[in-house]
Design a protein around this motif. Structure first.
Motif, short mmCIF file in Angstrom:
data_model
loop_
_atom_site.label_atom_id
_atom_site.label_comp_id
_atom_site.label_asym_id
_atom_site.label_seq_id
_atom_site.Cartn_x
_atom_site.Cartn_y
_atom_site.Cartn_z
N THR A 171 0.83 -1.20 0.00
CA THR A 171 0.00 0.00 0.00
C THR A 171 0.87 1.26 0.00
O THR A 171 0.58 2.23 -0.71
CB THR A 171 -0.93 0.01 1.22
OG1 THR A 171 -1.76 -1.17 1.19
CG2 THR A 171 -1.81 1.24 1.24
N ARG A 196 1.11 3.80 -3.22
CA ARG A 196 0.63 5.17 -3.01
C ARG A 196 1.55 6.20 -3.65
O ARG A 196 1.09 7.21 -4.18
CB ARG A 196 0.50 5.46 -1.52
CG ARG A 196 -0.06 6.84 -1.20
CD ARG A 196 -0.21 7.05 0.28
NE ARG A 196 -0.90 8.29 0.59
CZ ARG A 196 -1.15 8.74 1.81
NH1 ARG A 196 -0.77 8.02 2.85
NH2 ARG A 196 -1.77 9.88 2.00
N ARG A 218 -9.20 0.73 1.17
CA ARG A 218 -8.22 1.17 0.16
C ARG A 218 -8.13 0.15 -0.97
O ARG A 218 -7.96 -1.05 -0.73
CB ARG A 218 -6.85 1.37 0.79
CG ARG A 218 -6.71 2.62 1.63
CD ARG A 218 -5.24 2.86 1.99
NE ARG A 218 -4.44 3.04 0.80
CZ ARG A 218 -4.21 4.22 0.21
NH1 ARG A 218 -4.72 5.31 0.73
NH2 ARG A 218 -3.47 4.31 -0.86
#
Length: 255
Positions: A136, A140, A203
């Motif tokens: 993640t 990002r 997410r």
């Protein structure tokens, strides 16, 4: 709370006994974050890697306690018969110190210097990520990352490079039907509530990782490749600044 103090250590300038002492210090932090590796395995994997060059960024809090590390290894090898530079990374930070340092900024500048030395040569980051937090984080800030939810299928040329690197670094397949799943045996220590939080995350990047690597709690890594160029590094830096500037400023001011 204040920002952690970051120190860069060039392993190739250290004597063997100094590297041994550093490995033991880092393992003391590592063992509080991960299971799966004993000290000897950690020393070989993080401190004594047969890389062209290795830098380790260590983090201390205001009480001068070691709270985290990031190892950046530069490998010079051949991919598809052509010279290439491959970056491998390992990192661990104690929960109380997460999000309180600028290690990524230092790392991006290091990568920029590596790219500028051979701007026409292939450069990439290669990893087998064993926790959704790692994927993640990278997804990002990396403008291009494989695999990713925005890419329906990894291009054959990229998949070939990923498989070649996985084999070259000795990462054993977990599933013959999925060459991106490899045995790593780095297991993040977490509570059941922490795991549930990741499992129910909204997410998209996190959900993509969990769907594609459901065996991560057992130490299975998802092979991941990030192409690196000057423009990509600049875009990553801008993404980081936009996303974290406010938080880092508050921490730096002790708020």
């Amino acid at each position: 709370m204040s920002l952690s103090r970051v120190t860069c250590i060039d392993l190739h300038t250290m004597l063997p006994d100094e590297r041994e002492a550093l490995a033991r210090q880092l393992y003391g932090v590592h063992a509080q974050i991960f299971s799966g590796l004993d000290f000897e395995g950690f020393r070989k994997y993080v401190v004594e890697r047969p890389s062209w060059h290795t830098w380790i960024y260590i983090r201390h809090n205001q009480q001068n306690q070691l709270v985290g590390y990031t190892a950046l290894h530069e490998f010079r090898l051949k991919m598809k018969g052509k010279p290439a530079t491959v970056i491998r990374l390992e990192a661990g930070t104690l929960p109380s110190a997460r999000g309180r340092d600028l290690t990524m900024v230092y790392g991006l500048f290091r990568l920029l210097r590596i790219w500028m030395a051979h701007p026409l040569q292939r450069l990439c980051i290669f990893a087998a990520l064993t926790h959704p937090s790692s994927y993640t984080f990278l997804a990002r800030y990396a403008p291009v990352i494989f695999p990713h939810t925005s890419v329906e299928e990894v291009p054959p040329s990229v998949m070939g490079a990923m498989e070649e690197l996985a084999e070259g670094f000795g990462l054993e397949k977990v599933d013959d039907a999925n060459p991106l799943l490899r045995r790593v045996d780095w297991v993040t220590l977490e509570t059941e509530s922490d795991r549930q939080r990741w499992q129910t995350s909204a997410r998209e990047d996190t959900r993509f990782y969990i769907a594609n690597n459901p065996g991560y709690p057992q130490g299975t890594g998802l092979v991941t490749l990030i192409p690196v160029t000057g423009p990509i590094l600049i875009r990553s830096m801008l993404r980081f600044i936009r996303a974290r500037a406010g938080r880092i400023t508050k921490v730096a001011m002790g708020r």
